[in-house]
Motif scaffolding. Structure first.
Motif, short mmCIF file in Angstrom:
data_model
loop_
_atom_site.label_atom_id
_atom_site.label_comp_id
_atom_site.label_asym_id
_atom_site.label_seq_id
_atom_site.Cartn_x
_atom_site.Cartn_y
_atom_site.Cartn_z
N LEU A 1 -3.31 13.31 3.38
CA LEU A 1 -3.70 14.70 3.59
C LEU A 1 -4.54 14.82 4.86
N PRO A 2 -4.39 15.92 5.58
CA PRO A 2 -5.20 16.13 6.79
C PRO A 2 -6.69 16.03 6.50
N PHE A 3 -7.40 15.35 7.38
CA PHE A 3 -8.85 15.16 7.32
C PHE A 3 -9.30 14.25 6.18
N ILE A 4 -8.41 13.89 5.30
CA ILE A 4 -8.76 13.04 4.16
C ILE A 4 -8.10 11.67 4.28
N GLY A 5 -6.86 11.65 4.77
CA GLY A 5 -6.11 10.40 4.84
C GLY A 5 -5.39 10.13 3.53
N HIS A 6 -5.27 8.85 3.21
CA HIS A 6 -4.53 8.48 2.01
C HIS A 6 -5.27 8.95 0.76
N VAL A 7 -4.48 9.35 -0.22
CA VAL A 7 -5.03 9.86 -1.46
C VAL A 7 -5.34 8.72 -2.42
N TYR A 8 -4.45 7.74 -2.48
CA TYR A 8 -4.64 6.65 -3.43
C TYR A 8 -3.89 5.43 -2.92
N THR A 9 -4.48 4.28 -3.08
CA THR A 9 -3.78 3.02 -2.81
C THR A 9 -4.07 2.05 -3.95
N SER B 1 0.80 -1.23 0.00
CA SER B 1 0.00 0.00 0.00
C SER B 1 0.83 1.27 0.00
N HIS B 2 2.08 1.18 0.47
CA HIS B 2 2.92 2.36 0.70
C HIS B 2 2.28 3.31 1.71
N GLY B 3 1.32 2.81 2.45
CA GLY B 3 0.61 3.64 3.41
C GLY B 3 -0.21 4.72 2.77
N GLY B 4 -0.34 4.65 1.44
CA GLY B 4 -1.01 5.70 0.69
C GLY B 4 -0.02 6.65 0.04
N GLN B 5 1.20 6.67 0.61
CA GLN B 5 2.32 7.47 0.08
C GLN B 5 2.10 8.97 0.27
N ILE B 6 0.92 9.46 -0.06
CA ILE B 6 0.54 10.85 0.19
C ILE B 6 -0.73 10.83 1.04
N TYR C 1 6.92 10.86 -4.48
CA TYR C 1 6.65 11.72 -3.34
C TYR C 1 6.14 10.90 -2.15
N ARG C 2 6.44 11.46 -0.96
CA ARG C 2 5.80 11.02 0.27
C ARG C 2 5.43 12.27 1.06
N LEU C 3 4.22 12.28 1.58
CA LEU C 3 3.78 13.41 2.38
C LEU C 3 2.94 12.90 3.54
N PHE C 4 3.37 13.21 4.76
CA PHE C 4 2.72 12.73 5.98
C PHE C 4 2.62 11.20 5.98
N CYS C 5 3.60 10.56 5.38
CA CYS C 5 3.59 9.09 5.28
C CYS C 5 5.04 8.61 5.13
N GLN C 6 5.78 8.68 6.22
CA GLN C 6 7.20 8.35 6.17
C GLN C 6 7.43 6.89 5.80
N PRO C 7 8.53 6.61 5.11
CA PRO C 7 8.91 5.21 4.92
C PRO C 7 9.22 4.58 6.27
N GLU C 8 9.09 3.27 6.37
CA GLU C 8 9.28 2.65 7.69
C GLU C 8 9.74 1.21 7.58
N ILE C 9 10.38 0.77 8.66
CA ILE C 9 10.59 -0.65 8.90
C ILE C 9 9.83 -1.00 10.18
#
Length: 283
Positions: free
Chosen positions: A225-233, A218-223, A266-274
């Protein structure tokens, strides 16, 4: 395309347009994609034997090497993972963004070979690994790097007379996932972890002898946005996008946000993680 998808893709385009020439664009493209977060989770179960108490598993996923993620960056990730001194390392798919157009497998194998864990390194196919004629290319790369493929199969980690089951399902989009074959001979008394690239496969896995599912895709949505959450998965990451989901008292899903990016760099409000999972015995 349904209305939700249309709105989310429209917002993505809007973000990109507004971001050009601004600090937001620079942050989303150059800064946040390099801010790897170490997400720690404790997993409790009375099926975990005391011999596996404090056992540590590290999950990383979706590196997408070649699409705005370099082997030099991968080296940094490897040092970060090794510093955790894990008992086991698992990779949940999508190693290279476009396998048949990537031409630096020698350096990639050298880097992945540096990963070390007491009980080994395991991986499963993602849709990008099967795509672009990559199935055998990626398998050879991972074989040469010391990773063990779990493709509709499982392995047993032994501690004295106690055991831990690690299973892996084939990719749900371009592979042929077979839960029955994957979990054959696995007892409901065995603590079982399933690697499944697509998180939405959890709705099937929950009906089998699985206690925990680890996913990516999912990449967590990658982007986000506040009040919306993930833009696309992507497909099969639409229901479970990021984080921890308890589907019932006996089944928990963890969705990793991945390391690299795909489609848009791009990543916004969705940091990469382990993920660093620590097993805790409740016996």
């Amino acid at each position: 395309m349904n209305r939700r998808s249309f709105l989310k893709k429209g917002l993505t385009s809007l973000f990109v347009l507004l971001g050009i020439g601004s600090g937001g664009y620079l942050y989303a493209r150059e800064i946040e994609p390099s801010l790897i977060e170490i997400r720690k989770e404790k997993i409790f179960s009375d099926k975990i034997a005391r011999q596996f108490d404090n056992y540590t598993i590290i999950q990383f996923s979706d590196t997408h090497v070649g699409f705005h993620y370099s082997i030099d960056q991968l080296h940094e990730l490897i040092h970060l993972i090794n510093a955790q001194e894990p008992d086991m390392i698992v990779f949940t798919g999508d190693l290279v963004d476009n396998p048949n157009k990537f031409h630096d497998y020698g350096r990639l194998q050298e880097a992945l070979s540096m990963l070390t864990a007491k009980d080994g390194k395991y991986w499963i196919y993602g849709n990008h690994d099967h795509g672009g004629y990559g199935t055998e290319i990626i398998r050879q790369c991972m074989d040469n790097s010391g990773f063990v493929l779990l493709q509709n199969s499982h392995t047993v980690i032994q501690r004295e007379r106690e055991k831990l089951i690690l299973a892996g399902i084939d990719d749900g989009m371009l592979g042929k996932p077979d839960f029955e074959h994957t979990l054959r001979s696995v007892s409901e008394n065995d603590f079982t972890i399933l690697l499944a690239h697509e998180p939405d496969l959890a709705d099937k896995a929950v009906h089998y002898t699985v206690d925990v599912q680890l996913s990516g895709h999912s990449h967590g949505g990658q982007i986000r946005l506040p009040f919306i959450g993930h833009v696309y998965t992507p497909l099969m990451a639409e229901k479970y996008v990021r984080g921890k989901f308890v589907l019932n008292p006996n089944f928990t899903l963890f969705v990793n946000s991945g390391i690299g990016t795909t489609r848009l760099p791009y990543r916004l409000f969705c940091q990469p993680e382990i993920h660093v999972y620590q097993l805790k015995s409740s016996r």
